[in-house]
Design a protein around this motif. Structure first.
Motif, PDB file in Angstrom:
ATOM      1  N   ARG A  53      63.860 -26.464 -50.057  1.00 29.33           N
ATOM      2  CA  ARG A  53      63.449 -27.043 -48.762  1.00 29.33           C
ATOM      3  C   ARG A  53      62.211 -26.385 -48.162  1.00 29.33           C
ATOM      4  O   ARG A  53      61.743 -26.814 -47.111  1.00 29.33           O
ATOM      5  CB  ARG A  53      64.607 -26.936 -47.770  1.00 29.33           C
ATOM      6  CG  ARG A  53      65.064 -25.504 -47.519  1.00 29.33           C
ATOM      7  CD  ARG A  53      66.191 -25.433 -46.509  1.00 29.33           C
ATOM      8  NE  ARG A  53      66.789 -24.115 -46.441  1.00 29.33           N
ATOM      9  CZ  ARG A  53      67.497 -23.660 -45.416  1.00 29.33           C
ATOM     10  NH1 ARG A  53      67.675 -24.429 -44.357  1.00 29.33           N
ATOM     11  NH2 ARG A  53      68.024 -22.457 -45.444  1.00 29.33           N
ATOM     12  N   HIS A  54      61.707 -25.357 -48.806  1.00 30.27           N
ATOM     13  CA  HIS A  54      60.502 -24.679 -48.315  1.00 30.27           C
ATOM     14  C   HIS A  54      59.305 -25.449 -48.850  1.00 30.27           C
ATOM     15  O   HIS A  54      58.762 -25.154 -49.912  1.00 30.27           O
ATOM     16  CB  HIS A  54      60.496 -23.224 -48.782  1.00 30.27           C
ATOM     17  CG  HIS A  54      59.653 -22.320 -47.946  1.00 30.27           C
ATOM     18  ND1 HIS A  54      58.549 -21.663 -48.436  1.00 30.27           N
ATOM     19  CD2 HIS A  54      59.745 -21.961 -46.634  1.00 30.27           C
ATOM     20  CE1 HIS A  54      58.008 -20.922 -47.474  1.00 30.27           C
ATOM     21  NE2 HIS A  54      58.712 -21.087 -46.386  1.00 30.27           N
ATOM     22  N   ARG A  55      58.850 -26.461 -48.106  1.00 27.14           N
ATOM     23  CA  ARG A  55      57.874 -27.424 -48.599  1.00 27.14           C
ATOM     24  C   ARG A  55      56.564 -27.350 -47.816  1.00 27.14           C
ATOM     25  O   ARG A  55      56.554 -27.132 -46.610  1.00 27.14           O
ATOM     26  CB  ARG A  55      58.425 -28.855 -48.476  1.00 27.14           C
ATOM     27  CG  ARG A  55      59.676 -29.150 -49.311  1.00 27.14           C
ATOM     28  CD  ARG A  55      59.328 -29.303 -50.781  1.00 27.14           C
ATOM     29  NE  ARG A  55      60.469 -29.710 -51.576  1.00 27.14           N
ATOM     30  CZ  ARG A  55      60.695 -30.962 -51.994  1.00 27.14           C
ATOM     31  NH1 ARG A  55      59.863 -31.929 -51.655  1.00 27.14           N
ATOM     32  NH2 ARG A  55      61.749 -31.238 -52.742  1.00 27.14           N
ATOM     33  N   GLY A  56      55.473 -27.577 -48.523  1.00 30.92           N
ATOM     34  CA  GLY A  56      54.164 -27.692 -47.892  1.00 30.92           C
ATOM     35  C   GLY A  56      53.611 -26.416 -47.304  1.00 30.92           C
ATOM     36  O   GLY A  56      52.685 -26.462 -46.492  1.00 30.92           O
ATOM     37  N   VAL A  57      54.111 -25.265 -47.718  1.00 30.91           N
ATOM     38  CA  VAL A  57      53.708 -23.987 -47.121  1.00 30.91           C
ATOM     39  C   VAL A  57      52.578 -23.357 -47.929  1.00 30.91           C
ATOM     40  O   VAL A  57      52.601 -23.342 -49.163  1.00 30.91           O
ATOM     41  CB  VAL A  57      54.904 -23.019 -47.038  1.00 30.91           C
ATOM     42  CG1 VAL A  57      54.472 -21.678 -46.436  1.00 30.91           C
ATOM     43  CG2 VAL A  57      56.032 -23.635 -46.219  1.00 30.91           C
ATOM     44  N   LEU A  58      51.600 -22.839 -47.206  1.00 30.75           N
ATOM     45  CA  LEU A  58      50.513 -22.103 -47.828  1.00 30.75           C
ATOM     46  C   LEU A  58      50.332 -20.784 -47.106  1.00 30.75           C
ATOM     47  O   LEU A  58      50.060 -20.758 -45.910  1.00 30.75           O
ATOM     48  CB  LEU A  58      49.209 -22.904 -47.762  1.00 30.75           C
ATOM     49  CG  LEU A  58      47.975 -22.187 -48.325  1.00 30.75           C
ATOM     50  CD1 LEU A  58      48.107 -21.998 -49.841  1.00 30.75           C
ATOM     51  CD2 LEU A  58      46.698 -22.942 -47.985  1.00 30.75           C
ATOM     52  N   GLY A  59      50.511 -19.694 -47.843  1.00 31.20           N
ATOM     53  CA  GLY A  59      50.210 -18.373 -47.313  1.00 31.20           C
ATOM     54  C   GLY A  59      48.748 -18.043 -47.580  1.00 31.20           C
ATOM     55  O   GLY A  59      48.265 -18.211 -48.708  1.00 31.20           O
ATOM     56  N   ILE A  60      48.049 -17.598 -46.535  1.00 31.88           N
ATOM     57  CA  ILE A  60      46.649 -17.186 -46.647  1.00 31.88           C
ATOM     58  C   ILE A  60      46.626 -15.711 -46.295  1.00 31.88           C
ATOM     59  O   ILE A  60      46.609 -15.332 -45.121  1.00 31.88           O
ATOM     60  CB  ILE A  60      45.751 -18.009 -45.713  1.00 31.88           C
ATOM     61  CG1 ILE A  60      45.890 -19.495 -46.046  1.00 31.88           C
ATOM     62  CG2 ILE A  60      44.295 -17.566 -45.821  1.00 31.88           C
ATOM     63  CD1 ILE A  60      45.331 -20.413 -44.994  1.00 31.88           C
ATOM     64  N   GLU A  61      46.662 -14.856 -47.302  1.00 30.62           N
ATOM     65  CA  GLU A  61      47.019 -13.453 -47.129  1.00 30.62           C
ATOM     66  C   GLU A  61      45.799 -12.568 -47.410  1.00 30.62           C
ATOM     67  O   GLU A  61      45.584 -12.112 -48.523  1.00 30.62           O
ATOM     68  CB  GLU A  61      48.207 -13.131 -48.033  1.00 30.62           C
ATOM     69  CG  GLU A  61      49.379 -14.082 -47.734  1.00 30.62           C
ATOM     70  CD  GLU A  61      50.513 -14.006 -48.741  1.00 30.62           C
ATOM     71  OE1 GLU A  61      50.538 -13.045 -49.553  1.00 30.62           O
ATOM     72  OE2 GLU A  61      51.366 -14.906 -48.733  1.00 30.62           O
ATOM     73  N   ASP A  62      45.001 -12.366 -46.373  1.00 33.05           N
ATOM     74  CA  ASP A  62      43.819 -11.516 -46.487  1.00 33.05           C
ATOM     75  C   ASP A  62      44.250 -10.062 -46.595  1.00 33.05           C
ATOM     76  O   ASP A  62      45.025  -9.571 -45.763  1.00 33.05           O
ATOM     77  CB  ASP A  62      42.924 -11.689 -45.264  1.00 33.05           C
ATOM     78  CG  ASP A  62      42.282 -13.070 -45.188  1.00 33.05           C
ATOM     79  OD1 ASP A  62      42.083 -13.697 -46.242  1.00 33.05           O
ATOM     80  OD2 ASP A  62      41.976 -13.512 -44.066  1.00 33.05           O
ATOM     81  N   GLY A  63      43.730  -9.355 -47.592  1.00 29.62           N
ATOM     82  CA  GLY A  63      44.204  -7.993 -47.765  1.00 29.62           C
ATOM     83  C   GLY A  63      43.234  -7.066 -48.464  1.00 29.62           C
ATOM     84  O   GLY A  63      42.128  -7.430 -48.889  1.00 29.62           O
TER      85      GLY A  63
END
Length: 370
Positions: free
Chosen positions: A272-282
């Motif tokens: 059910r975790h749909r359409g998620v985008l992590g943008i993880e600047d590091g």
């Protein structure tokens, strides 16, 4: 008090003090309310319904949070992404400014002996959250990353500041088809993010987020050596807006993309975790020990940790604009208290912006052409 909320004209932010996550960001602009950040579907469900061994940061997964270290905490005992993503923060200040509001928070635990502070600033009429994290004291070195997450009900398109390389690690996030699925090849490298190697031998365009492509993948983008302003733009189709994440590449030289679109079938994800985008600047590799030792990013000339002892600080900006579905910028620049966007169709768009906040201008630290 678990949720602390403050605001300025046209913008408000809520912080989950139990784990230090940004629980909500609301931007009022052109008669609309934009809410670009993601909150996990289980974050407000009873704790007893979730697996007992979940880190608290996954239980309350939302918005954006500080990872210190990023991923595995294998240099000192801590959960995934460190205590900064999984334990309590306290409000140390909350004050009006002549042009907005500023609130400061302190992690109740220390990281590698360092005190960790979070300083969040909102400015009247600015569609942006200005974030700074500060480490004071401590010993050794720490890898760090933001963990901003957006969500798209019907996919979207992405654009980035120039990158010189995209790569995956040795292992897929979900290699077992009984538990989930990853679609990218591992390990893989490419200079063309529109043609990333896929596990099936084909190619996947990382700038095109497709809702029908069920996957759980993680890929790291390395900033071009010439970059001074690092940025990611996400044109969300159904939401009809543009999500923006900005950084100083001298501080945070990589942007990691977590593509989470129904690619995990086990609890609490359950497909059910749909359409998620992590943008993880590091400034990190995957795992604390790996970040301090030999890793593929270091071999590419990329810094993957900060040395502790003195004051260490880095900044990032989150925001959104009501620019309409799939309208992407080709260039971004910041000057004279404005953010300037040159769109793909040639139009110019401006928004109020604290052009000095990210301290742009210094050469990229620890990055040389390979």
């Amino acid at each position: 008090m678990e949720i602390f909320t403050f605001g300025a004209e046209g913008i408000s932010v809520s912080i989950d003090l139990v784990v230090g996550h940004v629980a909500d960001l609301a931007i009022e602009r052109d008669g609309r309310t934009l809410k670009p950040l993601h909150r996990a579907p289980w974050a407000d469900e009873p704790r007893r319904t979730l697996p007992e061994n979940l880190p608290e940061g996954v239980v309350r997964l939302s918005g954006d949070f500080l990872c210190s270290p990023f991923s595995r905490a294998d240099m000192e005992e801590a959960p995934l992404h460190g205590w900064s993503a999984n334990s309590a923060w306290e409000v140390t200040a909350s004050n009006a400014l002549p042009d907005g509001w500023r609130a400061s928070f302190r992690l109740k635990r220390k990281v590698m002996g360092a005190t960790v502070d979070k300083v969040l600033t909102l400015r009247h009429g600015h569609p942006f959250l200005y974030q700074e994290h500060v480490f004071t004291g401590g010993a050794g070195a720490i890898s760090v990353a933001h963990h901003a997450m957006t969500v798209m009900k019907d996919g979207g398109r992405l654009a980035f500041s120039p990158k010189r390389l995209a790569g995956t690690g040795d292992d897929a996030l979900e290699p077992d088809p009984a538990r989930g699925r990853s679609l990218l090849a591992y390990p893989a490298r490419t200079a063309d993010i529109t043609r990333f190697p896929a596990a099936d031998g084909g190619e996947i365009d990382l700038t095109d987020y497709r809702p029908e492509r069920l996957q759980e993948d993680f890929v790291t983008l390395v900033e071009a050596v010439t970059s001074r302003l690092g940025w990611t733009a996400v044109a969300r189709k159904a939401e009809d807006d543009l999500f923006l994440v900005l950084k100083n590449p001298a501080e945070l030289p990589v942007t990691m993309l977590w593509i989470s679109n129904g690619g995990r079938d086990y609890a609490p994800w359950n497909g059910r975790h749909r359409g998620v985008l992590g943008i993880e600047d590091g400034r990190t590799a995957v795992g604390h020990a790996a970040s301090l030792g030999d890793n593929w990013l270091r071999r590419e000339g990329v810094a993957t940790a900060f040395d502790l002892g003195a004051r260490v600080a880095f900044r990032q900006v989150l925001g959104a604009l009501p620019l309409g579905a799939l309208q992407l910028p080709q260039q971004l620049s910041a000057e004279s208290e404005r953010l300037h966007l040159v769109m793909a169709d040639g139009r110019s768009v401006e928004a109020p912006f604290d052009a000095g906040f990210l301290r742009i201008g210094a050469p990229l630290a620890g990055m040389e052409p390979a």
